[in-house]
Design an enzyme around this catalytic site. Structure first.
Site, mmCIF file in Angstrom:
data_model
loop_
_atom_site.group_PDB
_atom_site.id
_atom_site.type_symbol
_atom_site.label_atom_id
_atom_site.label_comp_id
_atom_site.label_asym_id
_atom_site.label_seq_id
_atom_site.Cartn_x
_atom_site.Cartn_y
_atom_site.Cartn_z
ATOM 1 N N HIS A 113 0.808 -1.233 0.000
ATOM 2 C CA HIS A 113 0.000 0.000 0.000
ATOM 3 C C HIS A 113 0.837 1.277 0.000
ATOM 4 C CE1 HIS A 113 -2.023 -3.321 2.239
ATOM 5 N NE2 HIS A 113 -2.956 -3.078 1.336
ATOM 6 N N CYS A 114 1.983 1.252 -0.692
ATOM 7 C CA CYS A 114 2.869 2.435 -0.782
ATOM 8 C C CYS A 114 3.284 2.946 0.595
ATOM 9 C CB CYS A 114 2.221 3.586 -1.559
ATOM 10 S SG CYS A 114 1.865 3.212 -3.251
ATOM 11 N N ALA A 115 3.317 2.068 1.586
ATOM 12 C CA ALA A 115 3.681 2.519 2.933
ATOM 13 C C ALA A 115 4.535 1.442 3.619
ATOM 14 C CB ALA A 115 2.419 2.820 3.738
#
Ligand SMILES: Cc1ncc(COP(=O)(O)O)c(C=O)c1O
Length: 392
Positions: free
Chosen positions: A337-339
């Site tokens: 999730h891009c995190a």
């Protein structure tokens, strides 16, 4: 039946009025705002300014000029971060930030900006004492997300803003996951900068977002160019919002966003929040009853936004996501999730989690259908060998 549980990426569906507004825009206001004196250009400029007014009202900004349109929250965060920080500055963030905060800051770190990352607890919650310790004199900026896009964890922004204010540190809030779904009063909270997406909880089209800039906070522009104002000068206007709105705006997107804001004004943010909390509670209750499912985050709707992350023992998140999509028509997002830092915090790096993210148009019946699907997937995952494929 298609079930869309990926509203944290972008919301779907949009209110019917948003689609109608796009059509109306192309028919009646298709000019370039602020560039020409003809009626189409004036109609487009009115539309943009009216949307700005609605956003100012929505976030309780003192003046509409404090709202700058951007293409998304990433653009708004970059504008705030690059506009403010210089080599030698100190910035404090949390360990659950999205890469749209992490990546600009890691880039600036290589250029001499000092970055302190405050470690959150394993459910994504923020230890305020730890944060206060990190806000040492000399820190220039604090950036936190409002709601984690991985665990859903909500940050207590009123208390965080107070800590920042006491330490004379500017506070930039990343409201990508909360704008539209959790009430945000920029003056009441005392925010200096607020970055938001227009296309997630605000229910507008993709390609929309914005940055609120408190009066007195000076940012250097990210890009410079034509604004339709002060055209005799070869230097960038210094007044808001023109200083940060060079080039033609996404007027079609802004037309849709205006319709979405009107829809939300009628619906009420409290109603959206209550609805999402019901969906989250229903999901959490059901997930807890399924053997082999691990839930991440606070695990209580009151402390999270409309985002829930979990894993199924014996299956990779990507496998679960594929089965949900292909066998049950349920669209979720899996992985990191891009995190990545948020996943390190939760202990789910590098494989990530399965994430369900809710919006206004989701229903309890959809949550129940997803639980029914997971009641079939979990025992299959527990028995399957590495090579097994879905057998129902
Ligand atoms: C916490 C957080 N910040 C920033 C962003 C970036 O938002 P956008 O897609 O509008 O650029 C996202 C996107 O998912 C997010 O979840």
């Amino acid at each position: 039946m298609a079930i869309y549980f990926d509203n944290a990426a972008t919301s779907w569906p949009k209110p019917p009025a948003v689609r109608a507004a796009l059509d109306k825009y192309f028919l009646e206001a298709g000019g370039n705002p602020g560039r020409s004196g003809h009626q189409m250009s004036i109609a487009a400029a009115r539309l943009v300014e009216n949307s700005r007014e609605l956003l100012a009202e929505f976030f309780n900004a003192k003046d509409p000029s404090q709202i700058v349109f951007t293409h998304n929250a990433t653009h708004a965060l970059n504008l705030a971060i690059y506009g403010l920080l210089r080599p030698g500055d100190h910035v404090v963030i949390t360990s659950i930030e999205h890469n749209s905060v992490m990546r600009p800051l890691r880039h600036l770190e290589a250029l001499g900006v000092r970055v302190t990352v405050v470690a959150c607890r394993t459910d994504g919650t923020l230890d305020l004492d730890r944060l206060n310790d990190a806000l040492r004199p000399g820190a220039r900026l604090l950036v936190t997300t409002h709601g984690s896009n991985v665990a859903g964890t909500l940050i207590p922004i009123k208390q965080v803003a107070e800590l920042a204010r006491n330490r004379h540190v500017l506070y930039l809030l990343d409201a990508a996951q909360t704008a539209g779904a959790v009430a945000i009063d920029v003056q009441g909270i005392g925010l200096d900068l607020l970055a938001f997406s227009g296309h997630k909880g605000l229910l507008g089209p993709t390609g929309t977002g914005g940055l609120y800039i408190r009066e007195g906070v000076a940012l250097s522009p990210l890009i410079r160019g034509g604004t339709g104002s002060d055209s005799a000068r070869e230097t960038q206007p210094e007044f808001l919002p023109d200083s940060h709105e060079s080039g033609t705006l996404n007027v079609a997107g802004i037309a849709g966003l205006r319709a979405a804001l009107r829809f939300l004004r009628e619906t009420g943010t409290e109603a959206v929040r209550t609805h999402e909390q019901k969906l989250v509670s229903q999901l959490l209750r059901g997930l807890r009853e399924i053997p082999g499912i691990t839930i991440y985050g606070p695990g209580e709707a009151a402390f999270q936004c409309g985002v829930v992350s979990f894993n199924v023992d014996g299956a990779m998140p990507s496998e679960v996501g594929l089965i949900l999509d292909e066998q049950f028509g349920i669209m979720a997002r899996t992985g990191l999730h891009c995190a990545p830092s948020a996943h390190r915090t939760l202990g789910t790096f590098p494989t990530g989690t399965v994430r369900f993210s809710f919006g206004w148009f989701n229903t309890i019946a959809e949550v129940d259908a997803s639980l029914e699907a997971l009641r079939k997937i979990a025992p299959w995952a527990a028995r399957k060998s590495e090579a097994a494929t879905w057998t129902g």
